[in-house]
Motif scaffolding. Structure first.
Motif, PDB file in Angstrom:
ATOM      1  N   GLU A  78     -15.547  13.154 -19.212  1.00  0.00           N
ATOM      2  CA  GLU A  78     -15.787  11.748 -18.926  1.00  0.00           C
ATOM      3  C   GLU A  78     -16.850  11.574 -17.840  1.00  0.00           C
ATOM      4  O   GLU A  78     -17.501  10.540 -17.749  1.00  0.00           O
ATOM      5  N   ASP A  79     -17.023  12.576 -17.014  1.00  0.00           N
ATOM      6  CA  ASP A  79     -17.989  12.494 -15.924  1.00  0.00           C
ATOM      7  C   ASP A  79     -19.407  12.801 -16.390  1.00  0.00           C
ATOM      8  O   ASP A  79     -20.371  12.279 -15.809  1.00  0.00           O
ATOM      9  N   ALA A  80     -19.569  13.634 -17.386  1.00  0.00           N
ATOM     10  CA  ALA A  80     -20.900  13.985 -17.885  1.00  0.00           C
ATOM     11  C   ALA A  80     -20.791  14.449 -19.333  1.00  0.00           C
ATOM     12  O   ALA A  80     -20.022  15.360 -19.634  1.00  0.00           O
ATOM     13  N   ALA A  81     -21.555  13.800 -20.220  1.00  0.00           N
ATOM     14  CA  ALA A  81     -21.519  14.166 -21.627  1.00  0.00           C
ATOM     15  C   ALA A  81     -22.334  15.412 -21.906  1.00  0.00           C
ATOM     16  O   ALA A  81     -22.123  16.089 -22.918  1.00  0.00           O
ATOM     17  N   GLU A  82     -23.281  15.738 -21.016  1.00  0.00           N
ATOM     18  CA  GLU A  82     -24.128  16.907 -21.194  1.00  0.00           C
ATOM     19  C   GLU A  82     -24.472  17.470 -19.826  1.00  0.00           C
ATOM     20  O   GLU A  82     -24.257  16.803 -18.796  1.00  0.00           O
ATOM     21  N   PRO A  83     -24.979  18.709 -19.779  1.00  0.00           N
ATOM     22  CA  PRO A  83     -25.305  19.298 -18.480  1.00  0.00           C
ATOM     23  C   PRO A  83     -26.286  18.419 -17.704  1.00  0.00           C
ATOM     24  O   PRO A  83     -27.235  17.875 -18.262  1.00  0.00           O
TER      25      PRO A  83
END
Length: 355
Positions: free
Chosen positions: A222-227
């Motif tokens: 939920e905090d980041a969909a990708e690096p």
């Protein structure tokens, strides 16, 4: 990568130079943060260090509140909070309050190192609740849960649950970043799906492998969909390369003293550093650090930053402006640090963001 695609940010330790009080150093950092805000920088982070005569960034949450109140657009955060020194609930409460006071502008960068020597670490452990390094992953996830609008729930012995929140009714949360200079932090950030900052400014070694591990093992959250990552770099930019090297020398000498166990006092001025004789071992160390820092005239410094971003495929560089002061500079300003920030912005940031 075009100039419009590269973002710049600042990492600050709030240096304290000869003749400065802590109040003067904080005033100088406030002026630098305002300059970065005006110049279009993305974020301004404060490190956590303790009991150092030349460093005033002892308490990032307090200082973040000061800078957030004096700036208008730039994100302000910790680079980072050294979590073993603190209770996770306290950190969550502090940053939830900061987010409430400056919505959408707060970053919580978390590190695993103590940020101090063994004596200070022992003092922190004996004088208040701290957390063990081994519990670091759980403490990070606890902070994330406590910051969320839904909060967390404690399981009590009787089978009941006890709701717990960092703030009563959050409608926004700080962005949590994991900081590190090792494979451990890269793997943990990937596992938790968090944005990651590699401390490239420490030594410049291990960057490529850490970023490879982070990107290859990243699990969306939920905090980041990708690096999502950025790099740090020590930078001094000036009108000429010769001037830049003179401005960098006090900080380089200070780092050599730190790494050779020598006592560190207030940061020398440019003139004091030029008149100082270091040991042969320290001079060799300074020469090695010169090769790792970006110390150059403004156009060349900007070009080297862009090359660094392209080398490691990042779109944001967080610069630690290592320029020191001349003896006659205003005691509550850092003109050479402000100049580095402005010179880089003029060459690297989109015109719409500058000014």
């Amino acid at each position: 990568m075009s100039a419009r695609e590269l973002k710049l940010s600042v990492l600050d330790l709030i240096p304290v130079r000869t003749g400065q009080r802590s109040a003067d150093a904080v005033a100088a950092t406030t002026a630098l943060a305002i300059a970065a805000d005006d110049a279009g920088y993305t974020r301004y982070w404060l490190a956590e260090h303790h009991n150092m005569a030349s460093v005033a960034s002892t308490n990032p949450p307090v200082l973040i509140g000061v800078l957030a109140a004096r700036t208008t657009r730039i994100r302000v955060g910790s680079g980072g909070v050294m979590l073993p020194n603190h209770a996770p609930l306290v950190i969550a409460e502090q940053f939830a309050a900061l987010e409430a006071s400056a919505p959408g502008r707060i970053d919580l960068g978390i590190g695993r190192a103590p940020g101090s020597d063994p004596v200070i670490s022992a003092l922190l452990q004996s004088s208040g609740h701290t957390s063990d390094v081994d519990t670091f992953p759980n403490n990070v996830t606890d902070i994330i849960k406590l910051l969320s609008p839904d909060g967390a729930a404690l399981s009590l012995r009787g089978g009941q649950t006890y709701p717990l929140r960092a703030t009563p009714n959050a409608d926004g949360v700080p962005t949590v970043w994991l900081l590190g200079s090792s494979d451990y932090s890269a793997r943990l950030a990937a596992k938790l799906g968090l944005p990651y900052v590699f401390a490239h400014h420490f030594s410049g070694e291990g960057t490529a492998e850490a970023l490879r591990l982070y990107r290859s093992q990243f699990q969306p959250s939920e905090d980041a969909a990708e690096p999502r990552t950025l790099l740090t770099a020590n930078v001094v930019a000036a009108a000429t390369a010769e001037e830049a090297h003179a401005l960098a020398l006090p900080q380089l000498q200070q780092m050599a003293r730190l790494r050779t166990g020598e006592r560190m006092d207030a940061l020398p001025t440019v003139e004091e550093a030029a008149a100082t004789t270091m040991t042969a071992a320290q001079d060799a160390m300074i020469d090695r650090m010169r090769g790792m820092w970006i110390i150059d005239e403004a156009d060349a410094a900007a070009r080297r930053l862009r090359e660094l971003a392209e080398q490691f495929d990042v779109d944001e560089i967080m610069v630690s402006p290592g320029a020191s002061a001349h003896a006659g500079d205003p005691i509550d300003r850092s003109p050479a640090r402000e100049s580095t920030v402005r010179l880089l912005a003029e060459r690297l940031l989109a015109p719409a963001l500058v000014g």
